[in-house]
Every structure is written in C-alpha cells, then in structure tokens.
Write a protein that holds these residues in place. Structure first.
Motif, PDB file in Angstrom:
ATOM      1  N   ALA A 125       0.859  -1.185   0.000  1.00 17.72           N
ATOM      2  CA  ALA A 125       0.000   0.000   0.000  1.00 17.72           C
ATOM      3  C   ALA A 125       0.896   1.237   0.000  1.00 17.72           C
ATOM      4  O   ALA A 125       1.872   1.306   0.752  1.00 17.72           O
ATOM      5  N   VAL A 126       0.571   2.190  -0.850  1.00 14.82           N
ATOM      6  CA  VAL A 126       1.438   3.335  -1.101  1.00 14.82           C
ATOM      7  C   VAL A 126       0.639   4.627  -0.975  1.00 14.82           C
ATOM      8  O   VAL A 126      -0.490   4.718  -1.472  1.00 14.82           O
ATOM      9  N   LEU A 297      -1.067  -6.249 -10.249  1.00 14.75           N
ATOM     10  CA  LEU A 297      -2.389  -5.630 -10.247  1.00 14.75           C
ATOM     11  C   LEU A 297      -2.277  -4.322  -9.480  1.00 14.75           C
ATOM     12  O   LEU A 297      -1.986  -4.318  -8.282  1.00 14.75           O
ATOM     13  N   MET A 298      -2.472  -3.194 -10.184  1.00 19.60           N
ATOM     14  CA  MET A 298      -2.378  -1.869  -9.566  1.00 19.60           C
ATOM     15  C   MET A 298      -3.777  -1.289  -9.374  1.00 19.60           C
ATOM     16  O   MET A 298      -4.527  -1.119 -10.333  1.00 19.60           O
ATOM     17  N   LEU A 345      -1.752  -1.087  -3.954  1.00 20.52           N
ATOM     18  CA  LEU A 345      -2.825  -0.116  -3.716  1.00 20.52           C
ATOM     19  C   LEU A 345      -2.161   1.236  -3.516  1.00 20.52           C
ATOM     20  O   LEU A 345      -1.489   1.474  -2.516  1.00 20.52           O
ATOM     21  N   GLN A 346      -2.316   2.127  -4.489  1.00 14.49           N
ATOM     22  CA  GLN A 346      -1.709   3.463  -4.405  1.00 14.49           C
ATOM     23  C   GLN A 346      -2.805   4.512  -4.359  1.00 14.49           C
ATOM     24  O   GLN A 346      -3.640   4.588  -5.254  1.00 14.49           O
ATOM     25  N   LEU A 353      -6.808   8.833   3.854  1.00 15.27           N
ATOM     26  CA  LEU A 353      -7.434   8.941   5.168  1.00 15.27           C
ATOM     27  C   LEU A 353      -8.864   8.433   5.153  1.00 15.27           C
ATOM     28  O   LEU A 353      -9.597   8.565   6.137  1.00 15.27           O
ATOM     29  N   SER A 354      -9.263   7.831   4.034  1.00 18.99           N
ATOM     30  CA  SER A 354     -10.544   7.111   3.970  1.00 18.99           C
ATOM     31  C   SER A 354     -10.298   5.797   3.231  1.00 18.99           C
ATOM     32  O   SER A 354     -11.045   5.421   2.337  1.00 18.99           O
ATOM     33  N   LEU A 355      -9.193   5.126   3.601  1.00 17.01           N
ATOM     34  CA  LEU A 355      -8.750   3.911   2.901  1.00 17.01           C
ATOM     35  C   LEU A 355      -9.887   2.906   2.730  1.00 17.01           C
ATOM     36  O   LEU A 355     -10.657   2.639   3.658  1.00 17.01           O
ATOM     37  N   GLY A 356      -9.945   2.328   1.559  1.00 13.06           N
ATOM     38  CA  GLY A 356     -10.937   1.311   1.270  1.00 13.06           C
ATOM     39  C   GLY A 356     -11.255   1.320  -0.207  1.00 13.06           C
ATOM     40  O   GLY A 356     -11.119   2.338  -0.882  1.00 13.06           O
TER      41      GLY A 356
END
Length: 359
Positions: A125-126, A297-298, A345-346, A353-356
């Motif tokens: 995760a980036v 897979l990006m 996951l970039q 700040l709302s990851l998902g």
C-alpha cells in the motif's frame, strides 16, 4: 400601454445581454489579456468574468475568490482547498479526526493485506503525497503545518497493525531538490516526481527498474487553475513538466477488459504511451522483454498515469484499475482470475485517510 412595456422590456433585455461581453472585455483588459477570434464565442460567458476577476485577485492581492476550492500559495503555487476532503485542514492539523479513525483504517488495511496474501500475492500500500506535504514552504503564509499530521498517525497505526504503508513523502521531498516535483497550478506531480515515486516503489518491491531519461518541457496550466476558471489566462507553457524517454523502447501492447463483462479487447501496441485509470475499465499491458517476469495488479488513481510507461516496461504484465471502481468482491474475483504476483494499492494522500475500495 402594452407596446411601451414591450419596448421597455426589450431595452432592459438588450442592456443585460450586452453587459456580459462588455464586462468580459473590461475584465480581460484589467488582467492584461487579449481577446482573440476564438475567444469571441465566450464573450457572453459568466465563467469568463469569474476567471478574469479571480486572476486579478490572485495577481494583485494573493487571494482566491473561492478559497474553499483553491488557495493561493507563494510564488504562483496553487493548492487544493477544503472542499475536497478537507485537505487544507488536515495540512494545518486542525481537522477533527474521529476517535480511533487511524486505528480503524489500519485494521481494514491489515484485513485487505491478509486477503491478498492468502491468494498468493504480495501486497504493498502506497501513499502518493499531496502537494501540500512536499512543498510546505509554498503554502499560503497563514498556513503552518504541524510537526505531525493525521497522515503520520495513519502510517504509525498501519505499522502497528502489521500492514505498513509506503510513504513517498521523503522521496518526493528529495526529488524537488533537483527538479520540479509537482506542477504549480495542478494537484498532480510532474513526471519527474512520478519517476521518483516509481524508483522508491521499485526499491521497496525489490524489483529491477528500467533505464530512462528526463527532459524538461513546457506544459499548460493545470486542474487548479481550471477550478478557478482562469486556465486560459496562463501562457501555454506556464508549467515545467518533463518527458520520460526509455533508453530501450519496450515492445508493449495494451487491452481493455470490461469491469462487468470481463471481456477483453485486442491488445494493441502502445510502446511508451501513458495509460489512465480514470475510465471505468480494467486495463492490461503486456511486455515480453520486461526485466521483472511478474504480473502486477495496480489499484490506483490519477497519480499513477504519469509513471505508467515505466511500470508497463518493468513488468511482464500489469493490470490497472481505479480503486474506486471496484469493491472487495471484485478484488477477490481478480485475485482468482488474474493470479497476480503483486498487488499495489496506491492512493493520493488526501484519499488515504478514507482507505478502502470503492465509494
């Protein structure tokens, strides 16, 4: 009586109709611009008045007519305002983070990581930084970032949860010492900034990079100038961007896959073309002579466009889709059908700040 009223109405309507072009000519003269023949069709545009007045407010007073939308920084830098994810409040440290917010996001990220690794893929995760975080010295004079932000809280919580985030802020801050890392009038990084992000990500993955050169090029004003409706008032080469040239041109083709149907179109040659994820499709590139024989897979956003040619040339197969266009169920399906070796996951910092997945 009726004829007199009709004449009065026509006179008022004509005066109102002519007021717009007159105001546009006057406002354009005030900012020192010219009216070219192609601009004549816009003489009746309220947007033109708004843009001209906004440009005048910026150049004379360092002020934005719409600070919630865009704020005026130092030396011509524009910054996204609080209407988009309260980014300025998060930069200043005044955003009231919900209790346990960072911890909840970190736990969700850890769950996502476990699901990917259970499917046999490595997960990274980036965070692609906001311009605010890379050029704090160019923020408006009244904005002073605190030593620690909510982004730092999230990174710390993710580390504790066993799902570390790759923070690109240090790499981009180093990059700006030798090149323009972000566009002054846009939210995005330049291709030099994107290349710095690529280098940091490849080092994190332990993957081989491809050799390339960067050459400065002029570029038009960007999305922040457009939000203030004054993009046309800038010179066509107002920005400094860069051209990425791969020293060994890869043999790459790209195809589109329907998100719902799963049908794949023909794989057409693209060589070093940039690919966007802003369309609701899953894109795949295939490069037979890539130095890393892996499938990636990006799940990314608009920040992965500028470096797309570098990643395409680096891996045998790259699938790319915007993270907001899929959900957990779609990801599970992709893990099964595409069998990626690596999932990235970039997300741009203001969205991290709302990851998902999905929205």
């Amino acid at each position: 009586m009726y004829s007199a009223r009709l004449t009065l109405f026509a006179a008022i309507a004509a005066a109102m109709l002519m007021a717009l072009p007159a105001a546009n000519v006057a406002s354009r003269a005030a900012v020192g611009g010219t009216l070219l023949p192609p601009d004549l069709r816009d003489l009746w545009s309220l947007d033109r008045i708004e843009g001209n007045l906004g440009y005048l407010a910026m150049t004379c007073c360092d002020r934005s007519l719409f600070p919630g939308r865009v704020q005026i920084g130092r030396e011509g830098y524009l910054f996204l305002g609080d209407e988009d994810g309260e980014v300025m409040a998060k930069t200043e440290g005044t955003w009231p983070a919900p209790e346990g917010h960072a911890l909840a996001l970190a736990k969700a990220l850890a769950t996502l990581r476990r699901g990917v690794e259970d499917a046999g893929a490595a997960f990274t995760a980036v965070i692609a930084p906001n311009k605010h975080s890379v050029y704090p010295e160019m923020l408006p004079p009244e904005v002073t970032p605190p030593p620690r932000t909510v982004t730092d809280d999230l990174i710390s919580a993710a580390q504790d949860a066993g799902a570390p985030l790759l923070d690109l802020r240090p790499a981009l801050r180093r990059a700006k010492d030798g090149a323009q890392a972000y566009l002054r009038t846009d939210t995005h990084w330049t291709r030099a900034g994107a290349a710095a992000g690529y280098e940091a990500m490849m080092e994190h993955l332990g993957a081989r990079t491809v050799p390339y050169d960067l050459a400065p090029v002029g570029a038009p004003a960007g999305d922040l100038a457009r939000l203030l409706k004054m993009q046309a008032l800038y010179p066509p080469d107002t920005e400094t961007d860069y051209r990425i040239t791969l020293r060994a041109a890869p043999v790459t083709c790209a195809a589109e896959i329907g998100l719902l149907s799963g049908n794949e179109g023909p794989c057409e040659p693209v060589q070093t073309d940039e690919l966007s994820v802003m369309d609701k499709v899953l894109r795949v590139t295939r490069t037979a002579d890539a130095p890393n024989p892996q499938t990636v897979l990006m799940l990314c956003d608009s920040f992965c466009t500028a470096s797309s040619a570098l990643f395409n040339a680096s891996f045998t197969e790259v699938y790319r889709v915007h993270w907001k266009f899929i959900d957990d169920r779609a990801l599970e399906r992709y893990l099964g059908t595409l069998a990626p070796d690596i999932v990235i996951l970039q997300m741009v910092e203001r969205d991290a700040l709302s990851l998902g997945l999905g929205r």
